[in-house]
Design a protein around this motif. Structure first.
Motif, PDB file in Angstrom:
ATOM      1  N   ALA A 170     -40.066  17.949 -30.645  1.00 11.99           N
ATOM      2  CA  ALA A 170     -38.825  17.177 -30.623  1.00 11.99           C
ATOM      3  C   ALA A 170     -38.116  17.310 -29.280  1.00 11.99           C
ATOM      4  O   ALA A 170     -37.596  16.324 -28.738  1.00 11.99           O
ATOM      5  N   LEU A 171     -38.097  18.514 -28.727  1.00 13.48           N
ATOM      6  CA  LEU A 171     -37.483  18.708 -27.414  1.00 13.48           C
ATOM      7  C   LEU A 171     -38.311  18.014 -26.338  1.00 13.48           C
ATOM      8  O   LEU A 171     -37.757  17.426 -25.399  1.00 13.48           O
ATOM      9  N   ASP A 172     -39.617  18.078 -26.468  1.00 14.74           N
ATOM     10  CA  ASP A 172     -40.513  17.377 -25.548  1.00 14.74           C
ATOM     11  C   ASP A 172     -40.168  15.892 -25.498  1.00 14.74           C
ATOM     12  O   ASP A 172     -40.035  15.287 -24.427  1.00 14.74           O
ATOM     13  N   GLU A 173     -40.001  15.300 -26.683  1.00  9.42           N
ATOM     14  CA  GLU A 173     -39.695  13.877 -26.770  1.00  9.42           C
ATOM     15  C   GLU A 173     -38.322  13.581 -26.194  1.00  9.42           C
ATOM     16  O   GLU A 173     -38.122  12.558 -25.524  1.00  9.42           O
ATOM     17  N   TYR A 247     -43.647  27.468 -12.691  1.00  8.25           N
ATOM     18  CA  TYR A 247     -42.809  26.292 -12.456  1.00  8.25           C
ATOM     19  C   TYR A 247     -41.539  26.412 -13.278  1.00  8.25           C
ATOM     20  O   TYR A 247     -41.592  26.651 -14.490  1.00  8.25           O
ATOM     21  N   GLU A 248     -40.405  26.240 -12.623  1.00 12.91           N
ATOM     22  CA  GLU A 248     -39.098  26.413 -13.241  1.00 12.91           C
ATOM     23  C   GLU A 248     -38.312  25.114 -13.133  1.00 12.91           C
ATOM     24  O   GLU A 248     -37.993  24.672 -12.036  1.00 12.91           O
ATOM     25  N   LEU A 249     -38.025  24.505 -14.253  1.00 16.21           N
ATOM     26  CA  LEU A 249     -37.369  23.203 -14.265  1.00 16.21           C
ATOM     27  C   LEU A 249     -36.092  23.275 -15.092  1.00 16.21           C
ATOM     28  O   LEU A 249     -36.051  23.910 -16.135  1.00 16.21           O
ATOM     29  N   ASN A 250     -35.037  22.601 -14.623  1.00 20.45           N
ATOM     30  CA  ASN A 250     -33.762  22.600 -15.326  1.00 20.45           C
ATOM     31  C   ASN A 250     -33.296  21.189 -15.623  1.00 20.45           C
ATOM     32  O   ASN A 250     -33.469  20.278 -14.799  1.00 20.45           O
ATOM     33  N   PHE A 251     -32.698  21.023 -16.781  1.00 20.02           N
ATOM     34  CA  PHE A 251     -32.230  19.712 -17.196  1.00 20.02           C
ATOM     35  C   PHE A 251     -30.860  19.816 -17.861  1.00 20.02           C
ATOM     36  O   PHE A 251     -30.598  20.770 -18.596  1.00 20.02           O
ATOM     37  N   PRO A 252     -29.971  18.834 -17.641  1.00 23.54           N
ATOM     38  CA  PRO A 252     -28.696  18.827 -18.364  1.00 23.54           C
ATOM     39  C   PRO A 252     -28.914  18.402 -19.811  1.00 23.54           C
ATOM     40  O   PRO A 252     -29.838  17.628 -20.111  1.00 23.54           O
ATOM     41  N   VAL A 253     -28.099  18.925 -20.679  1.00 18.48           N
ATOM     42  CA  VAL A 253     -28.134  18.484 -22.073  1.00 18.48           C
ATOM     43  C   VAL A 253     -27.542  17.080 -22.142  1.00 18.48           C
ATOM     44  O   VAL A 253     -26.482  16.808 -21.586  1.00 18.48           O
ATOM     45  N   ASP A 254     -28.240  16.196 -22.813  1.00 18.31           N
ATOM     46  CA  ASP A 254     -27.717  14.853 -23.036  1.00 18.31           C
ATOM     47  C   ASP A 254     -27.801  14.530 -24.524  1.00 18.31           C
ATOM     48  O   ASP A 254     -28.159  15.393 -25.341  1.00 18.31           O
ATOM     49  N   ALA A 255     -27.459  13.303 -24.896  1.00 17.51           N
ATOM     50  CA  ALA A 255     -27.435  12.919 -26.309  1.00 17.51           C
ATOM     51  C   ALA A 255     -28.805  13.081 -26.965  1.00 17.51           C
ATOM     52  O   ALA A 255     -28.901  13.493 -28.122  1.00 17.51           O
ATOM     53  N   ALA A 256     -29.872  12.767 -26.238  1.00 26.39           N
ATOM     54  CA  ALA A 256     -31.217  12.877 -26.805  1.00 26.39           C
ATOM     55  C   ALA A 256     -31.575  14.328 -27.080  1.00 26.39           C
ATOM     56  O   ALA A 256     -32.187  14.640 -28.113  1.00 26.39           O
ATOM     57  N   VAL A 257     -31.173  15.238 -26.180  1.00 22.31           N
ATOM     58  CA  VAL A 257     -31.438  16.659 -26.389  1.00 22.31           C
ATOM     59  C   VAL A 257     -30.660  17.174 -27.598  1.00 22.31           C
ATOM     60  O   VAL A 257     -31.202  17.908 -28.435  1.00 22.31           O
ATOM     61  N   ILE A 258     -29.399  16.776 -27.713  1.00 22.96           N
ATOM     62  CA  ILE A 258     -28.587  17.206 -28.856  1.00 22.96           C
ATOM     63  C   ILE A 258     -29.194  16.707 -30.162  1.00 22.96           C
ATOM     64  O   ILE A 258     -29.196  17.417 -31.179  1.00 22.96           O
ATOM     65  N   GLU A 259     -29.742  15.514 -30.166  1.00 29.58           N
ATOM     66  CA  GLU A 259     -30.388  14.970 -31.361  1.00 29.58           C
ATOM     67  C   GLU A 259     -31.595  15.818 -31.761  1.00 29.58           C
ATOM     68  O   GLU A 259     -31.928  15.914 -32.944  1.00 29.58           O
ATOM     69  N   ALA A 260     -32.234  16.476 -30.784  1.00 28.67           N
ATOM     70  CA  ALA A 260     -33.408  17.314 -31.062  1.00 28.67           C
ATOM     71  C   ALA A 260     -33.020  18.693 -31.568  1.00 28.67           C
ATOM     72  O   ALA A 260     -33.871  19.428 -32.085  1.00 28.67           O
ATOM     73  N   VAL A 261     -31.737  19.073 -31.425  1.00 24.68           N
ATOM     74  CA  VAL A 261     -31.258  20.379 -31.881  1.00 24.68           C
ATOM     75  C   VAL A 261     -31.161  20.389 -33.410  1.00 24.68           C
ATOM     76  O   VAL A 261     -30.802  19.377 -34.032  1.00 24.68           O
ATOM     77  N   LYS A 262     -31.465  21.508 -34.025  1.00 24.34           N
ATOM     78  CA  LYS A 262     -31.294  21.633 -35.471  1.00 24.34           C
ATOM     79  C   LYS A 262     -29.825  21.430 -35.819  1.00 24.34           C
ATOM     80  O   LYS A 262     -28.939  21.913 -35.092  1.00 24.34           O
ATOM     81  N   PRO A 263     -29.532  20.708 -36.905  1.00 24.17           N
ATOM     82  CA  PRO A 263     -28.137  20.395 -37.243  1.00 24.17           C
ATOM     83  C   PRO A 263     -27.214  21.609 -37.255  1.00 24.17           C
ATOM     84  O   PRO A 263     -26.064  21.522 -36.817  1.00 24.17           O
ATOM     85  N   GLU A 264     -27.709  22.762 -37.719  1.00 24.85           N
ATOM     86  CA  GLU A 264     -26.851  23.940 -37.831  1.00 24.85           C
ATOM     87  C   GLU A 264     -26.462  24.530 -36.486  1.00 24.85           C
ATOM     88  O   GLU A 264     -25.536  25.359 -36.413  1.00 24.85           O
ATOM     89  N   TYR A 265     -27.098  24.086 -35.418  1.00 25.52           N
ATOM     90  CA  TYR A 265     -26.770  24.624 -34.090  1.00 25.52           C
ATOM     91  C   TYR A 265     -26.118  23.597 -33.165  1.00 25.52           C
ATOM     92  O   TYR A 265     -25.751  23.933 -32.029  1.00 25.52           O
ATOM     93  N   ARG A 266     -25.947  22.374 -33.630  1.00 27.37           N
ATOM     94  CA  ARG A 266     -25.463  21.324 -32.732  1.00 27.37           C
ATOM     95  C   ARG A 266     -24.061  21.579 -32.201  1.00 27.37           C
ATOM     96  O   ARG A 266     -23.731  21.166 -31.088  1.00 27.37           O
ATOM     97  N   GLU A 267     -23.245  22.258 -32.971  1.00 27.09           N
ATOM     98  CA  GLU A 267     -21.887  22.531 -32.500  1.00 27.09           C
ATOM     99  C   GLU A 267     -21.882  23.424 -31.271  1.00 27.09           C
ATOM    100  O   GLU A 267     -20.893  23.492 -30.554  1.00 27.09           O
TER     101      GLU A 267
END
Length: 272
Positions: A170-173, A247-267
């Motif tokens: 899900a995070l990959d996607e 290899y070290e890569l960084n990305f900002p959290v966006d709406a798609a990433v939040i959608e991939a988070v388990k509901p109990e941790y989205r807050e």
């Protein structure tokens, strides 16, 4: 910047530093005294950092964590147990190898293990840590890797960073093509040329896009309130040959990433 994959022994950079508010005894015998070694240990009141170092003719061992860990007794106990398990394994393996060396008349090279935990993000409820570790067992070179640990202060329980998400896939996607593009851009910097678009997968994976399931995932924060950064760390031999390192890569959290988070941790997450 800089993540449970193994690779060649070299120091690891702290992943997501910019995202952080700050960045087995074999038979009961003490191997250090048995080998005339020196040993030192410091630390260790609640709320204190911990640093343990031992070195002798058989092995060298070090383990450290910061004051934020010492301030959470359950977490400190969890990592202390991890340290004892790692040391026990190191001593057992070292003794076995030395016995084999003596029996087969080849020189024994002292084994080593080191691990250092660092703070990636310290939120009101969660403490996100990276655990850099390196090992050597007498070969041509050692191995190293990175672990992720997110401690839930309220539940007094820890989890790997990727466990905050519905799945690695899900995070990959959610990261999508951005992950592939960022990886290829970094490959191009190191190789001095772009990855050929028709390179395909030659079986090594060194020219193809890699996936979260083969990476260490760290969660960071730019302000200490919410997780708003994701770190993806691929060990050497995963995305490139040994010489290229990790290899070290960084990305900002966006709406798609939040959608991939388990509901109990989205807050705990916010988009940047």
């Amino acid at each position: 910047m800089s993540f449970r994959t193994l690779a060649a022994a070299a120091p690891l950079a702290l992943v997501l530093a910019a995202c952080s508010p700050s960045a087995e005894g074999s038979d009961g015998q003490d191997a250090a005294s048995a080998d005339g070694a020196t040993a030192s240990a410091t630390a260790e009141a609640a709320g204190a950092a911990k640093s343990v170092k031992e070195e002798n003719d058989l092995y060298s061992f070090s383990y450290a964590y910061p004051a934020q860990v010492g301030g959470v007794p359950e977490l400190a106990a969890h990592l202390d147990a991890d340290a004892e398990k790692a040391k026990a394994a190191l001593i057992s393996e070292s003794e076995d190898d030395r016995t084999q060396a003596e029996a087969n008349d080849y020189p024994y090279r002292a084994h080593s293990f080191s691990k250092e935990w660092k703070v990636v993000a310290d939120l009101p409820r969660y403490l996100s840590l990276s655990g850099e570790f390196a090992t050597y067992s007498g070969g041509a070179h050692g191995m190293y890797g990175l672990e992720s640990l997110v401690w839930d202060k309220q539940a007094n329980a820890g989890m790997d960073g990727v466990a905050l998400f519905q799945s690695a896939e899900a995070l990959d996607e959610a990261l999508g093509q951005k992950l592939c593009d960022a990886l290829d851009a970094e490959r191009a910097k190191r190789r001095g040329e772009a990855v050929p678009t028709d390179a395909g997968d030659d079986g090594t994976g060194f020219n193809s896009c890699q996936h979260v399931k083969d990476a260490t995932v760290l969660v960071g924060s730019s302000g200490g309130g919410k997780f708003d950064r994701i770190g993806i760390w691929f060990g050497p031999y995963v995305a490139g040959p040994y010489a290229e390192g990790s290899y070290e890569l960084n990305f900002p959290v966006d709406a798609a990433v939040i959608e991939a988070v388990k509901p109990e941790y989205r807050e705990a997450f916010s988009a940047r």
